[in-house]
Scaffold this motif. Structure first.
Motif, PDB file in Angstrom:
ATOM      1  N   TYR A  47      38.755  37.974  41.131  1.00 52.71           N
ATOM      2  CA  TYR A  47      39.804  37.802  40.124  1.00 52.71           C
ATOM      3  C   TYR A  47      39.231  37.385  38.777  1.00 52.71           C
ATOM      4  O   TYR A  47      39.596  37.931  37.739  1.00 52.71           O
ATOM      5  CB  TYR A  47      40.831  36.778  40.615  1.00 52.71           C
ATOM      6  N   GLU A  48      38.319  36.433  38.785  1.00 51.73           N
ATOM      7  CA  GLU A  48      37.761  35.921  37.527  1.00 51.73           C
ATOM      8  C   GLU A  48      36.532  36.683  37.066  1.00 51.73           C
ATOM      9  O   GLU A  48      36.032  36.445  35.969  1.00 51.73           O
ATOM     10  CB  GLU A  48      37.416  34.437  37.689  1.00 51.73           C
ATOM     11  N   GLY A  49      36.004  37.583  37.890  1.00 50.78           N
ATOM     12  CA  GLY A  49      34.769  38.287  37.547  1.00 50.78           C
ATOM     13  C   GLY A  49      33.570  37.360  37.583  1.00 50.78           C
ATOM     14  O   GLY A  49      32.596  37.554  36.851  1.00 50.78           O
ATOM     15  N   ARG A  87      32.493  44.516  34.001  1.00 45.22           N
ATOM     16  CA  ARG A  87      33.839  45.067  33.861  1.00 45.22           C
ATOM     17  C   ARG A  87      34.776  43.963  33.375  1.00 45.22           C
ATOM     18  O   ARG A  87      34.459  42.775  33.470  1.00 45.22           O
ATOM     19  CB  ARG A  87      34.344  45.625  35.189  1.00 45.22           C
ATOM     20  N   GLN A  88      35.925  44.381  32.873  1.00 46.16           N
ATOM     21  CA  GLN A  88      36.944  43.399  32.525  1.00 46.16           C
ATOM     22  C   GLN A  88      37.511  42.840  33.822  1.00 46.16           C
ATOM     23  O   GLN A  88      37.887  43.600  34.718  1.00 46.16           O
ATOM     24  CB  GLN A  88      38.057  44.049  31.697  1.00 46.16           C
ATOM     25  N   SER A  89      37.557  41.543  33.936  1.00 46.36           N
ATOM     26  CA  SER A  89      38.054  40.928  35.167  1.00 46.36           C
ATOM     27  C   SER A  89      39.549  41.184  35.304  1.00 46.36           C
ATOM     28  O   SER A  89      40.255  41.368  34.303  1.00 46.36           O
ATOM     29  CB  SER A  89      37.792  39.418  35.153  1.00 46.36           C
ATOM     30  N   PRO A  90      40.042  41.200  36.528  1.00 45.01           N
ATOM     31  CA  PRO A  90      41.498  41.307  36.701  1.00 45.01           C
ATOM     32  C   PRO A  90      42.245  40.195  35.952  1.00 45.01           C
ATOM     33  O   PRO A  90      43.311  40.435  35.395  1.00 45.01           O
ATOM     34  CB  PRO A  90      41.685  41.179  38.213  1.00 45.01           C
ATOM     35  N   LYS A  91      41.660  38.999  35.915  1.00 45.62           N
ATOM     36  CA  LYS A  91      42.290  37.886  35.191  1.00 45.62           C
ATOM     37  C   LYS A  91      42.455  38.219  33.708  1.00 45.62           C
ATOM     38  O   LYS A  91      43.515  38.012  33.133  1.00 45.62           O
ATOM     39  CB  LYS A  91      41.438  36.618  35.341  1.00 45.62           C
ATOM     40  N   ASP A  92      41.395  38.760  33.102  1.00 48.09           N
ATOM     41  CA  ASP A  92      41.440  39.089  31.678  1.00 48.09           C
ATOM     42  C   ASP A  92      42.241  40.347  31.390  1.00 48.09           C
ATOM     43  O   ASP A  92      42.679  40.555  30.257  1.00 48.09           O
ATOM     44  CB  ASP A  92      40.026  39.239  31.126  1.00 48.09           C
ATOM     45  N   LYS A  95      46.699  42.338  34.392  1.00 52.43           N
ATOM     46  CA  LYS A  95      47.391  43.067  35.454  1.00 52.43           C
ATOM     47  C   LYS A  95      47.488  42.186  36.693  1.00 52.43           C
ATOM     48  O   LYS A  95      46.677  41.288  36.898  1.00 52.43           O
ATOM     49  CB  LYS A  95      46.658  44.365  35.783  1.00 52.43           C
ATOM     50  N   PRO A  96      48.476  42.463  37.550  1.00 44.87           N
ATOM     51  CA  PRO A  96      48.641  41.641  38.755  1.00 44.87           C
ATOM     52  C   PRO A  96      47.423  41.711  39.680  1.00 44.87           C
ATOM     53  O   PRO A  96      46.741  42.727  39.750  1.00 44.87           O
ATOM     54  CB  PRO A  96      49.849  42.264  39.456  1.00 44.87           C
ATOM     55  N   PHE A  97      47.184  40.607  40.366  1.00 49.80           N
ATOM     56  CA  PHE A  97      46.120  40.524  41.364  1.00 49.80           C
ATOM     57  C   PHE A  97      46.693  39.790  42.565  1.00 49.80           C
ATOM     58  O   PHE A  97      47.332  38.749  42.429  1.00 49.80           O
ATOM     59  CB  PHE A  97      44.914  39.749  40.832  1.00 49.80           C
ATOM     60  N   LYS A  98      46.449  40.340  43.741  1.00 51.43           N
ATOM     61  CA  LYS A  98      46.876  39.643  44.955  1.00 51.43           C
ATOM     62  C   LYS A  98      45.878  39.931  46.057  1.00 51.43           C
ATOM     63  O   LYS A  98      45.609  41.082  46.388  1.00 51.43           O
ATOM     64  CB  LYS A  98      48.262  40.091  45.401  1.00 51.43           C
ATOM     65  N   GLY A  99      45.322  38.881  46.623  1.00 54.10           N
ATOM     66  CA  GLY A  99      44.450  38.988  47.780  1.00 54.10           C
ATOM     67  C   GLY A  99      45.144  38.401  48.992  1.00 54.10           C
ATOM     68  O   GLY A  99      45.755  37.335  48.902  1.00 54.10           O
ATOM     69  N   GLU A 100      45.067  39.108  50.104  1.00 57.61           N
ATOM     70  CA  GLU A 100      45.754  38.671  51.305  1.00 57.61           C
ATOM     71  C   GLU A 100      44.855  38.875  52.521  1.00 57.61           C
ATOM     72  O   GLU A 100      44.290  39.952  52.710  1.00 57.61           O
ATOM     73  CB  GLU A 100      47.032  39.493  51.471  1.00 57.61           C
ATOM     74  N   VAL A 117      43.587  43.812  49.017  1.00 62.49           N
ATOM     75  CA  VAL A 117      43.338  43.329  47.660  1.00 62.49           C
ATOM     76  C   VAL A 117      44.000  44.289  46.683  1.00 62.49           C
ATOM     77  O   VAL A 117      43.604  45.450  46.577  1.00 62.49           O
ATOM     78  CB  VAL A 117      41.818  43.231  47.362  1.00 62.49           C
ATOM     79  N   LYS A 118      45.009  43.785  45.971  1.00 62.99           N
ATOM     80  CA  LYS A 118      45.679  44.575  44.934  1.00 62.99           C
ATOM     81  C   LYS A 118      45.154  44.099  43.592  1.00 62.99           C
ATOM     82  O   LYS A 118      45.286  42.925  43.246  1.00 62.99           O
ATOM     83  CB  LYS A 118      47.192  44.398  45.014  1.00 62.99           C
ATOM     84  N   MET A 119      44.538  45.033  42.852  1.00 57.56           N
ATOM     85  CA  MET A 119      44.016  44.687  41.528  1.00 57.56           C
ATOM     86  C   MET A 119      43.950  45.942  40.679  1.00 57.56           C
ATOM     87  O   MET A 119      43.798  47.042  41.207  1.00 57.56           O
ATOM     88  CB  MET A 119      42.651  44.020  41.619  1.00 57.56           C
ATOM     89  N   TYR A 120      44.075  45.768  39.378  1.00 56.47           N
ATOM     90  CA  TYR A 120      44.181  46.898  38.460  1.00 56.47           C
ATOM     91  C   TYR A 120      45.270  47.821  39.003  1.00 56.47           C
ATOM     92  O   TYR A 120      46.369  47.350  39.276  1.00 56.47           O
ATOM     93  CB  TYR A 120      42.836  47.608  38.290  1.00 56.47           C
ATOM     94  N   ASP A 121      44.981  49.095  39.174  1.00 53.74           N
ATOM     95  CA  ASP A 121      45.956  50.023  39.746  1.00 53.74           C
ATOM     96  C   ASP A 121      45.565  50.425  41.163  1.00 53.74           C
ATOM     97  O   ASP A 121      45.933  51.503  41.629  1.00 53.74           O
ATOM     98  CB  ASP A 121      46.071  51.271  38.855  1.00 53.74           C
TER      99      ASP A 121
END
Length: 149
Positions: A47-49, A87-92, A95-100, A117-121
């Motif tokens: 998430y934070e890169g 890369r640009q981190s999901p945090k930056d 966009k939504p991020f969800k880890g399960e 893991v849902k991140m970017y698209d």
């Protein structure tokens, strides 16, 4: 004679229940330890890169295999961490991020963890192989596929 056989059976049955209970209690502690690695290092690092966090939980020989958008994916851990760093981190990204965590299976000093893991698209399904080294759970292999299609 029936009483002796019944007593012997009950003692064996009880010992089996106690042994199973001890295994489950031990696995609860190991499951908790693996969950902490995933939540505090893996999800947070992605998430934070933060390659420093990720580098702490991957074995130096880790290989990553899978497919992204239907294309084969292969990287060494060094190439993967370099990609995360650049890369640009999901945090930056905003966009939504969800880890399960979907499932954790532990057998002695090895474990397999299934994640979503849902991140970017993307919607990734990850399978992480862990091995316990010197009392610490370390990722030794990562397989992933993109479920977004």
């Amino acid at each position: 004679m029936k009483t002796i056989l019944l007593t012997a059976f009950m003692l064996c049955f009880w010992q089996g229940i106690k042994a199973q209970s001890n295994i489950e209690m031990e696995n609860q502690g190991e499951t908790k330890a693996i969950t902490e690695v995933i939540e505090d290092y893996y999800f947070k690092g992605i998430y934070e890169g933060d390659v420093r966090l990720l580098g702490k939980i991957f074995h130096p020989g880790t290989l990553l295999f899978g497919d992204v958008k239907g294309q084969p994916y292969f990287k060494t851990i060094d190439l993967y961490l370099d990609g995360v760093k650049n890369r640009q981190s999901p945090k930056d990204s905003g966009k939504p991020f969800k880890g399960e965590i979907l499932n954790i299976t532990i057998i002695n000093s090895i474990a397999v963890v299934e994640l979503n893991v849902k991140m970017y698209d993307f919607n990734y399904r990850d399978l992480l192989s862990f091995h316990k080294f010197d009392g610490k759970w370390i990722i030794v292999n990562k397989m992933l596929t993109d479920l977004s299609q």
